[in-house]
Design an enzyme around this catalytic site. Structure first.
Site, PDB file in Angstrom:
ATOM      1  CD  GLU A  11     144.405 -11.514 -35.010  1.00 24.78           C
ATOM      2  OE1 GLU A  11     143.768 -12.326 -34.787  1.00 24.78           O
ATOM      3  OE2 GLU A  11     145.767 -11.476 -34.803  1.00 24.78           O
ATOM      4  CG  ASP A 197     137.586 -19.979 -38.642  1.00 21.39           C
ATOM      5  OD1 ASP A 197     138.296 -19.064 -38.317  1.00 21.39           O
ATOM      6  OD2 ASP A 197     137.877 -21.026 -38.134  1.00 21.39           O
TER       7      ASP A 197
END
Ligand code: ADE
Length: 229
Positions: A11, A197
Site C-alpha cells: 500500500e 474483496d
C-alpha cells in the site's frame, strides 16, 4: 507537511519509490520516509494492520513531523452494494465498529473522550480525494462511512451487522484509528480505500487475488491527490 499512512508494504511501496527521499528514520519501530512527492513535502509510513499499530504510527507522525493533512490509503473490504472490487471508497467519516460499551447504555461504536460514534473526515480532503478517484480510469467512487476494527472481515453476518449499525460502505482495520488520532490532535484527515474483496465469506480468497491491483490503484489516486493538494 502531508502525512501518508498505509498498513502494508504493497500500500505504500509505490509511493515511497516515487518520492525524492531526504530522510528515512525509524521511530517507535516504524520507518518514516520524508521527502518530496509530486512536488510536496511528504512523510510516508507503513503502520502494519490493526488499530493500535495505526494509532502509534499516526500519533508519532503528527508529533515528530508537524502534519497539516493526514491521509490513510490502501485497500478495504466492500460493504456497500454500490461498490465492486477495484471501486473506491472515500471517508466522509469513520467509525470503530468493534468499540462497544453498549452494556453500559452507550450507543454502539461510541468513542469515550470524544463522545462521538462517527469521526468526521476533513471535507476539503474528502472532496479532493473523490475528485482524484473519479478522474482515475472512470472509476466508480462512493463517499460515506468507513468502518475499522481489529479483524479481517470474512463473514456475511459480521458484514450485515456493521452495515445495519453504522451504514458503512467499506471495512478495514486502520482508518478510524488514524482518524481518531488526527481528530484528537486537530489534524485534518482523509481515508482513501480501493476495494479488494467484499468482506464476506469469500474475502479470504478474493483479498490475496485482488490486493495488489487495488493497492496499485490507491497509490495512483494518492499521488494525484498530493499533486493537487
Ligand atoms: N482490508 C481489505 N479487505 C479487508 C477485510 N475483508 N477486512 C478487513 N480489512 C480489510
Amino acid at each position: 507537511m502531508i502525512g501518508i499512512i498505509g498498513a502494508m508494504d504493497v500500500e505504500i511501496q509505490g509511493l515511497v519509490s516515487a518520492m525524492e527521499i531526504s530522510e528515512a528514520k525509524t521511530i517507535s519501530s516504524i520507518k518514516f520516509y520524508k521527502g518530496i512527492l509530486e512536488g510536496k513535502e511528504t512523510v510516508i509510513a507503513k503502520c502494519n494492520p490493526g488499530k493500535v499499530n495505526a494509532a502509534i504510527c499516526a500519533q508519532t507522525m503528527i508529533l515528530i513531523y508537524g502534519i497539516d493533512a493526514l491521509i490513510n490509503t490502501g485497500v478495504a473490504g466492500g460493504l456497500s452494494k454500490n461498490l465492486n472490487i477495484c471501486d473506491v471508497a472515500i471517508a466522509e467519516n469513520v467509525v470503530q465498529h468493534d468499540m462497544d460499551t453498549t452494556p453500559l447504555g452507550d450507543p454502539a461504536g461510541l468513542i469515550s473522550g470524544l463522545d462521538l460514534v462517527k469521526i468526521p473526515a476533513d471535507k476539503k480532503i474528502a472532496l479532493l480525494l473523490t475528485e482524484c478517484a473519479s478522474g482515475c480510469d472512470n472509476t466508480n467512487v462512493e463517499a460515506g462511512t468507513i468502518a475499522s476494527g481489529d479483524q479481517f472481515l470474512n463473514s456475511s453476518d459480521v458484514k450485515d451487522r456493521i452495515v445495519s449499525l453504522f451504514g458503512a460502505i467499506a471495512g478495514e482495520m486502520e482508518g478510524a484509528s488514524i482518524g481518531h488520532v488526527a481528530y484528537t490532535n486537530g489534524v485534518p484527515f482523509g481515508v482513501l480505500r480501493v476495494i479488494s474483496d467484499n468482506a464476506d465469506g469469500d474475502s479470504d480468497m478474493d483479498f490475496p487475488h485482488f490486493c495488489a491491483l487495488a493497492a496499485e490503484k490507491s497509490i495512483k489516486i494518492c499521488r494525484e491527490f498530493v499533486k493537487k493538494f
